[in-house]
Design a protein around this motif. Structure first.
Motif, mmCIF file in Angstrom:
data_model
loop_
_atom_site.group_PDB
_atom_site.id
_atom_site.type_symbol
_atom_site.label_atom_id
_atom_site.label_comp_id
_atom_site.label_asym_id
_atom_site.label_seq_id
_atom_site.Cartn_x
_atom_site.Cartn_y
_atom_site.Cartn_z
ATOM 1 N N LEU A 115 -48.605 -28.660 -97.040
ATOM 2 C CA LEU A 115 -49.235 -29.496 -98.066
ATOM 3 C C LEU A 115 -49.295 -30.951 -97.627
ATOM 4 C CD1 LEU A 115 -47.750 -28.151 -101.433
ATOM 5 C CD2 LEU A 115 -50.178 -28.399 -100.899
ATOM 6 N N TYR A 132 -52.712 -32.902 -96.884
ATOM 7 C CA TYR A 132 -52.996 -34.068 -97.729
ATOM 8 C C TYR A 132 -53.322 -35.292 -96.876
ATOM 9 C CZ TYR A 132 -52.103 -37.980 -100.907
ATOM 10 O OH TYR A 132 -52.220 -39.147 -101.622
ATOM 11 N N LYS A 157 -59.459 -31.454 -98.247
ATOM 12 C CA LYS A 157 -59.713 -31.164 -99.659
ATOM 13 C C LYS A 157 -60.996 -30.368 -99.823
ATOM 14 C CE LYS A 157 -57.475 -35.512 -101.019
ATOM 15 N NZ LYS A 157 -57.632 -36.789 -101.749
ATOM 16 N N LEU A 191 -55.805 -27.573 -98.352
ATOM 17 C CA LEU A 191 -55.029 -28.172 -99.431
ATOM 18 C C LEU A 191 -55.099 -27.333 -100.701
ATOM 19 C CD1 LEU A 191 -53.236 -30.604 -100.044
ATOM 20 C CD2 LEU A 191 -55.268 -31.819 -100.852
ATOM 21 N N GLY A 192 -56.287 -26.790 -100.972
ATOM 22 C CA GLY A 192 -56.446 -25.924 -102.138
ATOM 23 C C GLY A 192 -55.686 -24.620 -101.987
ATOM 24 N N SER A 215 -51.939 -25.330 -102.359
ATOM 25 C CA SER A 215 -51.595 -25.622 -103.762
ATOM 26 C C SER A 215 -51.551 -24.345 -104.585
ATOM 27 C CB SER A 215 -52.605 -26.602 -104.355
ATOM 28 O OG SER A 215 -52.593 -27.827 -103.657
ATOM 29 N N SER A 216 -52.519 -23.465 -104.339
ATOM 30 C CA SER A 216 -52.552 -22.186 -105.054
ATOM 31 C C SER A 216 -51.338 -21.329 -104.710
ATOM 32 C CB SER A 216 -53.841 -21.443 -104.707
ATOM 33 O OG SER A 216 -53.871 -20.182 -105.329
ATOM 34 N N LEU A 256 -48.412 -22.399 -103.748
ATOM 35 C CA LEU A 256 -47.243 -23.005 -104.389
ATOM 36 C C LEU A 256 -47.167 -22.618 -105.861
ATOM 37 C CD1 LEU A 256 -44.868 -25.075 -104.233
ATOM 38 C CD2 LEU A 256 -46.518 -26.822 -104.928
ATOM 39 N N GLU A 257 -48.292 -22.614 -106.526
ATOM 40 C CA GLU A 257 -48.325 -22.333 -107.959
ATOM 41 C C GLU A 257 -48.093 -20.867 -108.282
ATOM 42 O OE1 GLU A 257 -51.395 -22.893 -111.758
ATOM 43 O OE2 GLU A 257 -52.010 -23.439 -109.718
ATOM 44 N N LEU A 306 -45.265 -37.022 -100.608
ATOM 45 C CA LEU A 306 -46.107 -36.446 -101.664
ATOM 46 C C LEU A 306 -45.651 -36.912 -103.044
ATOM 47 C CD1 LEU A 306 -46.289 -32.806 -100.260
ATOM 48 C CD2 LEU A 306 -48.070 -34.554 -100.119
ATOM 49 N N PHE A 343 -47.810 -36.739 -106.175
ATOM 50 C CA PHE A 343 -48.066 -35.440 -106.799
ATOM 51 C C PHE A 343 -46.942 -35.014 -107.747
ATOM 52 C CE2 PHE A 343 -50.809 -35.447 -103.143
ATOM 53 C CZ PHE A 343 -51.934 -34.754 -103.549
ATOM 54 N N LEU A 360 -44.223 -33.545 -107.165
ATOM 55 C CA LEU A 360 -43.818 -32.164 -106.885
ATOM 56 C C LEU A 360 -42.338 -31.934 -107.194
ATOM 57 C CD1 LEU A 360 -45.651 -31.216 -103.563
ATOM 58 C CD2 LEU A 360 -46.135 -30.426 -105.880
#
Length: 538
Positions: free
Chosen positions: A85, A89, A94, A103-104, A107-108, A110-111, A135, A138, A140
């Motif tokens: 990430l 970043y 992006k 990056l997308g 992020s997905s 991680l979520e 970061l 963000f 985080l």
């Protein structure tokens, strides 16, 4: 150099990541990285090798990012997700620059794959320590904290099972089966593996949430101290000091939540590590508040080595305990606590002399004086001190008569029980002066008993003074004590009022300047008025 080689050289991006060289195609990287693309468009090629100098990128993670740019599938894990990430970043990978960008994807992942899992969240937070600073925008870290606290609220056992205090037990937590997050066979990642910079704010937030029983939080904090301070042999003292100070800030002050053994150990370490005065005093206050819950082995932690500083530390802890109860009208609960501590010190004194044959006379006397001072006005009988003196004399048979008297000065013969008096009267290890004092203490006990029974209105036969003297004389005659005839002769001739005075004069107890060994068991210590005292643990 040929034209082809020149073109290849101009099209390559040369980057060193921790001394590992990477030779990449500028155009290929630029398709995914908005930063590289922008530098190429502005013809700032010289800045390309420095694009990652501000982050702690590791070669393996950067290799994954580079392979993604070349169309390879990236294997994301909780170990590398934060680093990926961070690099994505900083390179501007992006969706606005390129669809389905890194990056997308990161992020997905991680979520959907990391934050829902306790183990993955802890592992990612631990592994990405350095990258998380880059970061900060963000937030985080807050996201990780919220995820962990939510899961611990559902099942506090993720923090570890509390160790129940022997005096105050906590109610057993039984999580709702529907809300269980794991099977008993599944081992959860422990928060104590987190670096202190994450662990301390996480625990503070956990306590502020009030959604996790405090005993589970305390269990985790104690385990953290055990791992990084108490059991950490190779750690740098500065790091240990930082941890022990943080642990003191985190621990609550409520009685009984923390084991006495742990508090004694952390107090000792805070002193040896030269922690802040706030830290040392904080542990000292907690220790003194629940000293009545301690065991003799706990006190041994404080006095290990029995040096002057060790004994002074014990004295400070005991004094602090009594300063917690300064009301003139003490309730029954306070008195019971005093009794517990007095008995605790007697048991500890006996433990010290039993387990350490090398215990010096000076150390024994110092410990005995603390014990005697505590039992004064608290325990009606204190045979424990006598038993400790007896064991000490037995294990130090080489002592001179004056040294034996020095050891016996901590013994108040008037506080011996009837059984204690009988045992002491037959004990040939005791100096002659002490044996005589034991006899008179026994006589006083008889008189007190008779007086109380008379006051209660019971009709009983009262012994005469001559009867009592004869009885004591017979006991003396039955013992093989050198020159006892002289003692018996003086005793039989004495009158009731002058008997004790003559013996004290003989032993030097009436002389204010007499040696401390001479008034071993006869001079009462005056009870001082209690005052509020500020204690400093050095």
């Amino acid at each position: 150099m040929s034209d082809l080689e020149t073109r290849n050289s101009k099209s390559e991006l040369h980057i060193n990541v921790k001394d590992v060289p990477f030779h990449l195609c500028k155009e290929t990287i630029a398709k995914r990285s908005a930063i590289v693309s922008s530098l190429l468009e502005r013809n700032k090629i010289d800045e390309l090798p420095c694009i990652l100098q501000d982050i702690e990128a590791d070669p393996e993670t950067f290799k994954l990012v580079a392979k993604f740019c070349y169309g390879y599938k990236v294997n994301l894990t909780s170990d590398n997700i934060i680093s990926v990430l961070c690099i994505a970043y900083y390179l501007g990978m992006k969706e606005e620059h390129s669809t389905d960008n890194l990056l997308g994807k990161a992020s997905s992942f991680l979520e959907t794959r990391v934050l829902p899992s306790w183990n993955e969240t802890v592992n990612a937070l631990r592994s990405g320590e350095k990258s998380l600073d880059k970061l900060a925008d963000f937030e985080l870290v807050d996201l990780f904290f919220d995820s962990l606290i939510e899961k611990a609220s559902y099942d506090p056992r993720l923090l570890g099972e509390p160790i129940k205090n022997r005096e105050e037990t906590t109610s057993e937590y039984r999580p709702n089966p529907r809300r269980r997050l794991f099977d008993n066979d599944w081992k959860s990642e422990d928060l104590i593996t987190l670096p202190l910079r994450f662990y301390e704010p996480l625990m503070i937030r956990a306590m502020e949430s009030r959604s996790i029983p405090v005993e589970y939080i305390v269990t985790s904090i104690c385990k953290y101290a055990k791992k990084w301070v108490l059991d950490a042999e190779d750690s740098v003292s500065g790091k240990k000091r930082e941890v022990v100070e943080a642990v003191e800030r985190l621990l609550p002050h409520k009685r009984g939540l923390i084991s006495c053994e742990f508090l004694f150990k952390t107090l000792k370490h805070s002193i040896s590590l030269e922690a802040s005065s706030e830290c040392r005093n904080g542990f000292g206050i907690r220790v003194s508040k629940q000293l009545d819950m301690a065991k003799p082995t706990d006190l041994k932690i404080l006095t290990q080595g029995y040096g002057e500083k060790d004994i002074q530390l014990l004295r400070t802890v005991v004094t602090s305990f009594y300063s917690n109860y300064t009301n003139e009208e003490e309730d029954s609960e306070d008195v019971s606590l005093f009794v517990k501590v007095a008995k605790l010190l007697e048991e500890f004194l006996l433990l010290a002399v039993s387990e350490d044959a090398s215990l010096k006379l000076e150390a024994f006397v110092a410990l005995g004086e603390i014990t005697a001072a505590i039992s004064l006005g608290v325990l009606r009988y204190s045979d424990g001190i006598y038993r400790a003196v007896d064991v000490f004399l037995e294990r130090h048979g080489y002592l001179t008569e004056s040294e034996k008297m020095e050891a016996c000065k901590v013994l108040d013969c008037k506080k011996l029980s009837r059984q204690g008096c009988e045992e002491a009267a037959k004990n040939q290890r005791l100096p002659l002066r002490v044996v005589v004092q034991v006899f008179f203490a026994s006589q006083l006990q008889i008189r007190d008993t008779v007086a109380k029974e008379i006051k209660g209105g019971e009709e009983i036969g009262v012994w005469s003074d001559e009867d009592e003297i004869e009885k004591m004389t017979e006991k003396l005659l039955g013992m093989e004590i050198e020159d006892h005839e002289c003692v018996v002769h003086r005793w039989k001739k004495a009158k009731k009022v002058s008997v004790w005075r003559q013996v004290k004069r003989k032993f030097g107890c009436l002389n204010a300047t007499s040696s401390s060994s001479a008034d071993a068991c006869t001079c009462d210590v005056k009870k001082k008025k209690k005052k509020k005292i500020h204690h400093h643990y050095k």
